[in-house]
Scaffold this motif. Sequence first.
Motif, PDB file in Angstrom:
ATOM      1  N   ARG A 206       0.897  -1.170   0.216  1.00 26.68           N
ATOM      2  CA  ARG A 206      -0.036   0.081  -0.063  1.00 26.68           C
ATOM      3  C   ARG A 206       0.896   1.224   0.025  1.00 26.68           C
ATOM      4  O   ARG A 206       1.812   1.322   0.890  1.00 26.68           O
ATOM      5  CB  ARG A 206      -0.622   0.032   1.231  1.00 26.68           C
ATOM      6  CG  ARG A 206      -1.878   1.202   1.508  1.00 26.68           C
ATOM      7  CD  ARG A 206      -2.596   1.116   2.726  1.00 26.68           C
ATOM      8  NE  ARG A 206      -3.667   2.208   2.699  1.00 26.68           N
ATOM      9  CZ  ARG A 206      -3.432   3.195   3.071  1.00 26.68           C
ATOM     10  NH1 ARG A 206      -2.339   3.907   3.259  1.00 26.68           N
ATOM     11  NH2 ARG A 206      -4.476   4.317   3.018  1.00 26.68           N
ATOM     12  N   LEU A 207       0.707   2.133  -0.856  1.00 26.74           N
ATOM     13  CA  LEU A 207       1.508   3.448  -1.122  1.00 26.74           C
ATOM     14  C   LEU A 207       0.913   4.670  -0.453  1.00 26.74           C
ATOM     15  O   LEU A 207       1.042   5.161   0.534  1.00 26.74           O
ATOM     16  CB  LEU A 207       1.754   3.888  -2.514  1.00 26.74           C
ATOM     17  CG  LEU A 207       2.621   2.557  -3.180  1.00 26.74           C
ATOM     18  CD1 LEU A 207       2.580   2.977  -4.596  1.00 26.74           C
ATOM     19  CD2 LEU A 207       3.803   2.409  -2.707  1.00 26.74           C
ATOM     20  N   VAL A 208      -0.453   5.073  -0.978  1.00 22.13           N
ATOM     21  CA  VAL A 208      -1.100   5.902  -0.350  1.00 22.13           C
ATOM     22  C   VAL A 208      -2.526   5.882  -0.710  1.00 22.13           C
ATOM     23  O   VAL A 208      -3.088   5.096  -1.486  1.00 22.13           O
ATOM     24  CB  VAL A 208      -0.837   7.362  -0.871  1.00 22.13           C
ATOM     25  CG1 VAL A 208       0.565   7.617  -0.687  1.00 22.13           C
ATOM     26  CG2 VAL A 208      -1.148   7.444  -2.861  1.00 22.13           C
TER      27      VAL A 208
ATOM     28  N   GLU B  83      -6.948   7.267   0.316  1.00 24.72           N
ATOM     29  CA  GLU B  83      -7.895   8.331   0.710  1.00 24.72           C
ATOM     30  C   GLU B  83      -7.954   8.518   2.272  1.00 24.72           C
ATOM     31  O   GLU B  83      -8.150   9.322   2.766  1.00 24.72           O
ATOM     32  CB  GLU B  83      -9.358   7.981  -0.049  1.00 24.72           C
ATOM     33  CG  GLU B  83     -10.090   9.408   0.249  1.00 24.72           C
ATOM     34  CD  GLU B  83     -11.411   9.392  -0.613  1.00 24.72           C
ATOM     35  OE1 GLU B  83     -11.969  10.189  -0.900  1.00 24.72           O
ATOM     36  OE2 GLU B  83     -11.942   7.988  -0.822  1.00 24.72           O
TER      37      GLU B  83
ATOM     38  N   GLU C 147      -6.369   6.491   6.009  1.00 25.42           N
ATOM     39  CA  GLU C 147      -5.194   5.644   6.570  1.00 25.42           C
ATOM     40  C   GLU C 147      -5.526   4.262   6.663  1.00 25.42           C
ATOM     41  O   GLU C 147      -4.477   3.576   6.332  1.00 25.42           O
ATOM     42  CB  GLU C 147      -4.803   6.424   7.995  1.00 25.42           C
ATOM     43  CG  GLU C 147      -4.492   7.875   7.792  1.00 25.42           C
ATOM     44  CD  GLU C 147      -3.107   8.053   7.009  1.00 25.42           C
ATOM     45  OE1 GLU C 147      -2.208   7.164   7.023  1.00 25.42           O
ATOM     46  OE2 GLU C 147      -3.256   8.909   6.219  1.00 25.42           O
TER      47      GLU C 147
ATOM     48  N   THR D  82      -7.233   3.690  -3.078  1.00 23.53           N
ATOM     49  CA  THR D  82      -5.936   3.530  -2.717  1.00 23.53           C
ATOM     50  C   THR D  82      -5.159   3.136  -3.784  1.00 23.53           C
ATOM     51  O   THR D  82      -5.638   2.574  -4.739  1.00 23.53           O
ATOM     52  CB  THR D  82      -5.915   2.333  -1.568  1.00 23.53           C
ATOM     53  OG1 THR D  82      -6.654   2.774  -0.432  1.00 23.53           O
ATOM     54  CG2 THR D  82      -4.475   2.007  -1.171  1.00 23.53           C
TER      55      THR D  82
ATOM     56  N   GLU E  56      -6.128  13.903  -5.015  1.00 28.97           N
ATOM     57  CA  GLU E  56      -5.183  13.889  -3.847  1.00 28.97           C
ATOM     58  C   GLU E  56      -4.329  12.687  -3.720  1.00 28.97           C
ATOM     59  O   GLU E  56      -3.145  12.741  -3.350  1.00 28.97           O
ATOM     60  CB  GLU E  56      -5.956  14.073  -2.694  1.00 28.97           C
ATOM     61  CG  GLU E  56      -4.922  13.978  -1.260  1.00 28.97           C
ATOM     62  CD  GLU E  56      -4.109  15.140  -0.932  1.00 28.97           C
ATOM     63  OE1 GLU E  56      -3.300  14.746  -0.171  1.00 28.97           O
ATOM     64  OE2 GLU E  56      -4.153  16.115  -1.942  1.00 28.97           O
ATOM     65  N   ILE E  57      -4.952  11.396  -4.032  1.00 27.81           N
ATOM     66  CA  ILE E  57      -4.073  10.347  -4.168  1.00 27.81           C
ATOM     67  C   ILE E  57      -2.778  10.407  -4.869  1.00 27.81           C
ATOM     68  O   ILE E  57      -1.563  10.072  -4.328  1.00 27.81           O
ATOM     69  CB  ILE E  57      -4.906   9.119  -4.278  1.00 27.81           C
ATOM     70  CG1 ILE E  57      -6.028   8.869  -3.093  1.00 27.81           C
ATOM     71  CG2 ILE E  57      -4.048   7.939  -4.652  1.00 27.81           C
ATOM     72  CD1 ILE E  57      -6.867   7.882  -3.551  1.00 27.81           C
TER      73      ILE E  57
ATOM     74  N   ARG F 218      -0.493  12.811  -3.502  1.00 28.58           N
ATOM     75  CA  ARG F 218       0.303  12.377  -2.356  1.00 28.58           C
ATOM     76  C   ARG F 218       1.437  11.572  -2.995  1.00 28.58           C
ATOM     77  O   ARG F 218       2.628  11.461  -2.379  1.00 28.58           O
ATOM     78  CB  ARG F 218      -0.548  11.856  -1.391  1.00 28.58           C
ATOM     79  CG  ARG F 218      -1.286  12.850  -0.491  1.00 28.58           C
ATOM     80  CD  ARG F 218      -2.107  12.310   0.533  1.00 28.58           C
ATOM     81  NE  ARG F 218      -1.277  11.191   1.477  1.00 28.58           N
ATOM     82  CZ  ARG F 218      -1.709  10.206   2.082  1.00 28.58           C
ATOM     83  NH1 ARG F 218      -3.205  10.084   2.024  1.00 28.58           N
ATOM     84  NH2 ARG F 218      -1.320   9.100   2.747  1.00 28.58           N
ATOM     85  N   TYR F 219       1.195  10.544  -3.759  1.00 31.64           N
ATOM     86  CA  TYR F 219       2.157   9.623  -4.443  1.00 31.64           C
ATOM     87  C   TYR F 219       3.066  10.393  -5.121  1.00 31.64           C
ATOM     88  O   TYR F 219       4.304  10.165  -4.649  1.00 31.64           O
ATOM     89  CB  TYR F 219       1.513   8.771  -5.359  1.00 31.64           C
ATOM     90  CG  TYR F 219       2.408   7.834  -6.103  1.00 31.64           C
ATOM     91  CD1 TYR F 219       2.904   6.762  -5.404  1.00 31.64           C
ATOM     92  CD2 TYR F 219       2.692   8.303  -7.495  1.00 31.64           C
ATOM     93  CE1 TYR F 219       3.725   6.003  -6.218  1.00 31.64           C
ATOM     94  CE2 TYR F 219       3.582   7.331  -8.239  1.00 31.64           C
ATOM     95  CZ  TYR F 219       4.178   6.344  -7.606  1.00 31.64           C
ATOM     96  OH  TYR F 219       5.006   5.386  -8.221  1.00 31.64           O
TER      97      TYR F 219
ATOM     98  N   GLU G 114       5.353  11.916  -2.199  1.00 28.28           N
ATOM     99  CA  GLU G 114       5.999  10.851  -1.450  1.00 28.28           C
ATOM    100  C   GLU G 114       7.141   9.937  -1.847  1.00 28.28           C
ATOM    101  O   GLU G 114       7.839   9.463  -1.360  1.00 28.28           O
ATOM    102  CB  GLU G 114       4.999  10.201  -0.495  1.00 28.28           C
ATOM    103  CG  GLU G 114       4.221  11.130   0.612  1.00 28.28           C
ATOM    104  CD  GLU G 114       3.169  10.477   1.103  1.00 28.28           C
ATOM    105  OE1 GLU G 114       2.912   9.219   1.378  1.00 28.28           O
ATOM    106  OE2 GLU G 114       2.147  11.166   1.534  1.00 28.28           O
ATOM    107  N   TYR G 115       6.789   9.597  -3.380  1.00 33.02           N
ATOM    108  CA  TYR G 115       7.434   8.785  -4.071  1.00 33.02           C
ATOM    109  C   TYR G 115       8.147   9.051  -5.273  1.00 33.02           C
ATOM    110  O   TYR G 115       9.226   8.597  -5.564  1.00 33.02           O
ATOM    111  CB  TYR G 115       6.522   7.504  -4.287  1.00 33.02           C
ATOM    112  CG  TYR G 115       6.057   6.756  -3.192  1.00 33.02           C
ATOM    113  CD1 TYR G 115       6.763   5.743  -2.659  1.00 33.02           C
ATOM    114  CD2 TYR G 115       4.739   7.063  -2.463  1.00 33.02           C
ATOM    115  CE1 TYR G 115       6.280   5.027  -1.492  1.00 33.02           C
ATOM    116  CE2 TYR G 115       4.316   6.394  -1.314  1.00 33.02           C
ATOM    117  CZ  TYR G 115       5.174   5.446  -0.897  1.00 33.02           C
ATOM    118  OH  TYR G 115       4.653   4.945   0.254  1.00 33.02           O
TER     119      TYR G 115
END
Length: 68
Positions: free
Chosen positions: A5-7, A9, A11, A17, A56-57, A60-61, A64-65
């Motif tokens: 699991r990366l990111v 909607e 936690e 996802t 947003e997913i 965020r990816y 973060e990546y």
Amino acid sequence: MAVTRLVGECEKGTCATLYRVDGTVDLLVQGYDTTDAETAGLDVPAGETVVRIPAEIIERYAREYLAR
């Protein structure tokens, strides 16, 4: 097939996802079903589907990546 699991909607739990297929650069997307009206005009071949995910997913990816 193992996935990481990366990111998402949320936690935890079952929500939109983004996952990485372990040992590859491939991604899996878990999203919301779309209706024919939402996908009108798309040429989706047999064996494929279209899902909707919050922007947003992907944002965020990227933060973060991909910004490493």
